[in-house]
Design a protein around this motif. Sequence first.
Motif, PDB file in Angstrom:
ATOM      1  N   GLY A   1       6.208  -2.131  -0.148  1.00  8.41           N
ATOM      2  CA  GLY A   1       5.498  -2.529   1.059  1.00  8.41           C
ATOM      3  C   GLY A   1       4.809  -3.866   0.894  1.00  8.41           C
ATOM      4  O   GLY A   1       4.883  -4.507  -0.161  1.00  8.41           O
ATOM      5  N   PHE A   2       4.107  -4.265   1.962  1.00  8.60           N
ATOM      6  CA  PHE A   2       3.417  -5.544   1.939  1.00  8.60           C
ATOM      7  C   PHE A   2       1.902  -5.403   1.970  1.00  8.60           C
ATOM      8  O   PHE A   2       1.194  -6.385   2.066  1.00  8.60           O
ATOM      9  CB  PHE A   2       3.853  -6.397   3.140  1.00  8.60           C
ATOM     10  N   ASP A   3       1.389  -4.189   1.895  1.00  8.85           N
ATOM     11  CA  ASP A   3      -0.051  -3.974   1.963  1.00  8.85           C
ATOM     12  C   ASP A   3      -0.573  -3.513   0.603  1.00  8.85           C
ATOM     13  O   ASP A   3       0.185  -3.313  -0.337  1.00  8.85           O
ATOM     14  CB  ASP A   3      -0.396  -2.960   3.060  1.00  8.85           C
ATOM     15  N   LEU A   4      -1.886  -3.363   0.515  1.00  8.32           N
ATOM     16  CA  LEU A   4      -2.499  -2.945  -0.755  1.00  8.32           C
ATOM     17  C   LEU A   4      -2.146  -1.515  -1.132  1.00  8.32           C
ATOM     18  O   LEU A   4      -2.139  -1.170  -2.307  1.00  8.32           O
ATOM     19  CB  LEU A   4      -4.012  -3.114  -0.673  1.00  8.32           C
ATOM     20  N   ALA A   5      -1.851  -0.686  -0.153  1.00 14.05           N
ATOM     21  CA  ALA A   5      -1.485   0.706  -0.441  1.00 14.05           C
ATOM     22  C   ALA A   5      -0.169   0.776  -1.222  1.00 14.05           C
ATOM     23  O   ALA A   5       0.046   1.715  -1.995  1.00 14.05           O
ATOM     24  CB  ALA A   5      -1.381   1.494   0.856  1.00 14.05           C
ATOM     25  N   ALA A   6       0.699  -0.200  -1.044  1.00 15.36           N
ATOM     26  CA  ALA A   6       1.965  -0.215  -1.781  1.00 15.36           C
ATOM     27  C   ALA A   6       1.752  -0.538  -3.253  1.00 15.36           C
ATOM     28  O   ALA A   6       2.586  -0.198  -4.097  1.00 15.36           O
ATOM     29  CB  ALA A   6       2.916  -1.215  -1.148  1.00 15.36           C
TER      30      ALA A   6
ATOM     31  N   ARG B   1      -0.835   0.579  -5.032  1.00 18.82           N
ATOM     32  CA  ARG B   1      -1.571   1.674  -5.679  1.00 18.82           C
ATOM     33  C   ARG B   1      -0.746   2.422  -6.730  1.00 18.82           C
ATOM     34  O   ARG B   1      -1.252   2.692  -7.824  1.00 18.82           O
ATOM     35  CB  ARG B   1      -2.107   2.632  -4.623  1.00 18.82           C
TER      36      ARG B   1
END
Length: 75
Positions: free
Chosen positions: A30-35, A37
């Motif tokens: 993904g492109f967000d911080l959750a990716a 984690r």
Amino acid sequence: MGKGRLEAFSDGVIAIIITIMVLEIKVPHGFDLAALRPLIPVFLSYVLSFIYIGIYWNNHHHLLQAVRQVNGRIL
């Protein structure tokens, strides 16, 4: 044999080890911080391994500063 050859060989081996360690880090999906984690444990283990190898490399070079010549016993 001079100590320069042994230093160059050990530098090459350590560079290959660090390169292989980097290959184990996967690209996030993904492109967000959750990716990112799920990659935190892998990244932290890489950082700790890099520090450990860096300390080993530094100590190895300090050891070779005390050596004048490399013989069969050292190898």
